[in-house]
Design an enzyme around this catalytic site. Structure first.
Site, PDB file in Angstrom:
ATOM      1  N   GLU A  11       0.769  -1.164   0.102  1.00 32.46           N
ATOM      2  CA  GLU A  11      -0.051   0.113   0.100  1.00 32.46           C
ATOM      3  C   GLU A  11       0.857   1.392  -0.082  1.00 32.46           C
ATOM      4  OE1 GLU A  11      -2.049   3.136   2.468  1.00 32.46           O
ATOM      5  OE2 GLU A  11      -0.308   1.835   2.948  1.00 32.46           O
ATOM      6  N   GLN A 101      -1.129   5.131  17.860  1.00 29.74           N
ATOM      7  CA  GLN A 101      -0.916   3.774  17.383  1.00 29.74           C
ATOM      8  C   GLN A 101       0.606   3.268  17.300  1.00 29.74           C
ATOM      9  OE1 GLN A 101      -1.171   3.272  13.062  1.00 29.74           O
ATOM     10  NE2 GLN A 101      -2.985   2.134  13.188  1.00 29.74           N
ATOM     11  N   LEU A 285     -10.798  -2.583  12.215  1.00 29.38           N
ATOM     12  CA  LEU A 285     -10.231  -3.311  13.419  1.00 29.38           C
ATOM     13  C   LEU A 285      -9.137  -4.376  12.944  1.00 29.38           C
ATOM     14  CD1 LEU A 285     -10.275  -3.473  16.258  1.00 29.38           C
ATOM     15  CD2 LEU A 285     -12.228  -4.978  16.037  1.00 29.38           C
ATOM     16  N   ASP A 287      -6.829  -4.261  10.844  1.00 33.92           N
ATOM     17  CA  ASP A 287      -5.600  -3.703  10.549  1.00 33.92           C
ATOM     18  C   ASP A 287      -4.839  -3.350  11.847  1.00 33.92           C
ATOM     19  OD1 ASP A 287      -3.607  -3.052   8.432  1.00 33.92           O
ATOM     20  OD2 ASP A 287      -4.050  -0.860   9.128  1.00 33.92           O
ATOM     21  N   HIS A 309      -4.137  -2.716   2.888  1.00 35.24           N
ATOM     22  CA  HIS A 309      -3.394  -2.343   3.881  1.00 35.24           C
ATOM     23  C   HIS A 309      -2.797  -3.121   4.823  1.00 35.24           C
ATOM     24  CE1 HIS A 309      -3.076   0.908   7.073  1.00 35.24           C
ATOM     25  NE2 HIS A 309      -2.745   1.778   6.400  1.00 35.24           N
TER      26      HIS A 309
END
Length: 348
Positions: A11, A101, A285, A287, A309
């Site tokens: 990606e 994250q 979720l 990912d 992704h």
């Protein structure tokens, strides 16, 4: 050993960098990434990505080269993870949630509890929202043995930003030998929150009308929330589906020129599609869970479709951890399995 990464893989966006930062700090493995965000129209480190680099580096005492705006090459050599009370300001409407994250997995491997306060955007079009993190993501990784909480202190919408979140992170203890999320269980509760800041009230009323028109929501399940602590205008429709074993959050963010009806319909269609699929884990979720699934090193969950992704994220994780991901087609969607050697933190 230094790991070499081509930022154009799969990606080719910012997730390649964020996952590399997290796992480099946790494993103690240095990495070099070339062509950062190489498949984006404007490649290189933008403000949000640079703050992620700076945040990760400050937490693990990393030595960095190339940590500057628009840089397309970064060398990151981590040291020891340090617990603490950290604060980071993106200085724009860049996503607080994507910076969190990055640092959250790192701080799970500190030797004591930490807090992280981040200022920037909390509800961005191309990023998880604070609602998603608090209601869906954090409860999900708690099942994996990772314990953190999130407080949304103020809202920040694009382009003004100015939002603030604060996370409290407790060190991970003994992780479960295996995690599975195969059955979501019955739907226990559903609700929709329409967020409105410094915009005409009719926008939220039109969005509510669209949701009620579908015949799935009762009037008392749709709430209009007038935001008073955001510096700029903004709008979002957030739908929360609380199942027995997992909570899923679907979002659509209002933007200039995007009609209220479209904002509402996007969130509703995503939620309705997932509900009909019968699988427990929705695409976004999926990912977010991959790093934690790999750290447990033995687990399975079902999702409707593993995105490019996510496939890209899996490839980066496999460079740092001794795990292997396998995706299989099943009648209701796809089954994602992760197996490997038990990860022993270099910091334990």
């Amino acid at each position: 050993m230094t790991i070499h990464i081509d930022g154009r893989i799969g990606e080719g966006g910012g997730q390649v960098l964020r996952t590399s930062l997290s796992l480099s700090a946790i494993t103690g493995k240095a990495f070099v990434i070339e062509h950062i965000r190489g498949k984006r129209k404007k490649p290189g480190l933008k403000r949000q990505h640079l703050v992620s680099v700076e945040a990760a580096a400050s937490i693990c005492g990393a030595d960095c080269k190339g940590d500057s705006l628009n840089s397309q090459r970064l060398v990151f050599n981590p040291s020891k993870i340090r617990a603490g009370n950290y604060s980071f300001d993106i200085g724009s409407a860049g996503s607080c949630c994507l910076v969190l994250q990055t640092v959250l997995p790192i701080l799970f491997y500190a030797d004591s509890s930490s807090t992280v306060t981040i200022q920037g955007g909390t509800h961005n079009p191309m990023a998880p929202t604070a609602d998603f993190l608090a209601k869906s993501f954090l409860p999900a990784i708690y099942r994996f043995g990772f314990n953190a909480s999130l407080n949304l202190m103020s809202y920040g919408f694009y382009p003004a930003g100015g939002g603030k979140i604060k996370a409290e992170i407790r060190p991970a203890g003994d992780l479960p030998k295996k995690v599975e999320l195969i059955e979501r269980g019955p739907l226990l509760k559903k609700r929709a929150r329409i967020l409105l800041s410094k915009l005409p009230q009719h926008i939220a009323e039109r969005e509510k009308k669209i949701l009620l028109k579908q015949g799935w929501f009762e009037t008392d399940e749709v709430e209009i929330v007038n935001i008073t602590n955001s510096p700029g205008p903004g709008n979002a429709v957030i739908i929360i589906l609380e199942y027995e074993n997992v909570t899923c959050v679907f979002q659509s963010i209002g933007e200039k020129g995007k009609r209220a009806e479209k904002v509402s319909a996007e969130a509703y269609n995503a939620a309705a599609y997932h509900h009909k699929s019968m699988v427990p884990v929705e695409n976004f979720l999926t990912d977010q869970l991959l790093i934690y699934l790999a750290l447990v090193s033995n687990g399975t969950f079902l999702t409707s479709k593993v995105s490019l992704h996510s496939h890209t994220n899996m490839k980066i994780i496999e460079k740092f951890l001794p795990v292997k991901f396998v995706v299989k087609e099943i009648a209701s969607g796809q089954k994602l399995n992760c197996t490997g050697k038990i990860f022993r933190s270099v910091h334990s």
